[in-house]
Design an enzyme around this catalytic site. Sequence first.
Site, PDB file in Angstrom:
ATOM      1  N   GLY A  56      67.016 -10.747   0.747  1.00  0.00           N
ATOM      2  CA  GLY A  56      67.897  -9.679   0.312  1.00  0.00           C
ATOM      3  C   GLY A  56      67.184  -8.405  -0.092  1.00  0.00           C
ATOM      4  O   GLY A  56      65.976  -8.307  -0.035  1.00  0.00           O
ATOM      5  N   SER A  57      67.913  -7.403  -0.428  1.00  0.00           N
ATOM      6  CA  SER A  57      67.432  -6.127  -0.942  1.00  0.00           C
ATOM      7  C   SER A  57      68.472  -5.056  -0.666  1.00  0.00           C
ATOM      8  O   SER A  57      69.602  -5.175  -1.097  1.00  0.00           O
ATOM      9  CB  SER A  57      66.071  -5.745  -0.387  1.00  0.00           C
ATOM     10  OG  SER A  57      65.561  -4.670  -1.145  1.00  0.00           O
ATOM     11  N   ARG A  58      68.111  -4.023   0.128  1.00  0.00           N
ATOM     12  CA  ARG A  58      69.021  -2.895   0.268  1.00  0.00           C
ATOM     13  C   ARG A  58      68.827  -2.207   1.616  1.00  0.00           C
ATOM     14  O   ARG A  58      67.714  -2.157   2.151  1.00  0.00           O
ATOM     15  CB  ARG A  58      68.742  -1.904  -0.855  1.00  0.00           C
ATOM     16  CG  ARG A  58      69.694  -0.732  -0.907  1.00  0.00           C
ATOM     17  CD  ARG A  58      69.454   0.037  -2.182  1.00  0.00           C
ATOM     18  NE  ARG A  58      69.290   1.458  -1.933  1.00  0.00           N
ATOM     19  CZ  ARG A  58      68.904   2.322  -2.844  1.00  0.00           C
ATOM     20  NH1 ARG A  58      68.607   1.908  -4.061  1.00  0.00           N
ATOM     21  NH2 ARG A  58      68.784   3.596  -2.560  1.00  0.00           N
TER      22      ARG A  58
END
Length: 217
Positions: free
Chosen positions: A186-188
């Site tokens: 995950g992240s952005r």
Amino acid sequence: MKFHKEGYTSLALVVLLIFIINAIAHYYDAGPVVQWGVYILSAFLLITILQFFRSPSKTITLDEQVVLCPADGKVVVIEEAQEVEYFQEKRLQVSIFMSPINVHVNRNPISGVVSFFKYHPGKFLVAWHPKSSTDNERTTLVVKNKSGVEVLFRQIAGAMARRIVWYVKEGQQVQQGEEFGFIKFGSRVDLFLPLHAEVMVNIGDKVIGGKTVIAKL
């Protein structure tokens, strides 16, 4: 539901770890309470890694007039922002935060030719930190559609996500909805759209990569 190729190494390591801790528990005859604890931990680790790297099949509806969501997650930013790496001008920024429970596949928001690509090594600030989009490990891609409209999208690593993968290069023809990369755990993903784009989502909306329409061009 498919298991993504980027998870093979992680899955092998988890299976090895499960084998080792179970072998140790049995070898030392740890007793039923400890052994059941090991079984529960083993099941948790296996389910977690399978969940992290799941890759559901999707039917993409192509539409040259819209920008599709590049990642599963939640919309956390919608604002005008100065894009300083490529456009050197104001753009509409839409950011999607990917939590560890989201699908981590990244998809092309539009079809066209990759007119710019650059990888930046960097820090691993939490994804919602104001400087994560400029200081963190990241990639920047720009795709130009056949009408000449360019959309920039940026993979950004976070505190947990410490490996960004991409499958495209400058000059490559890409199709809307196809995978362009993967961010482990995950992240952005940030999108920088033309100012005339009509944003179709709101802050807090849960969005689906390759399905949710982010904006109309």
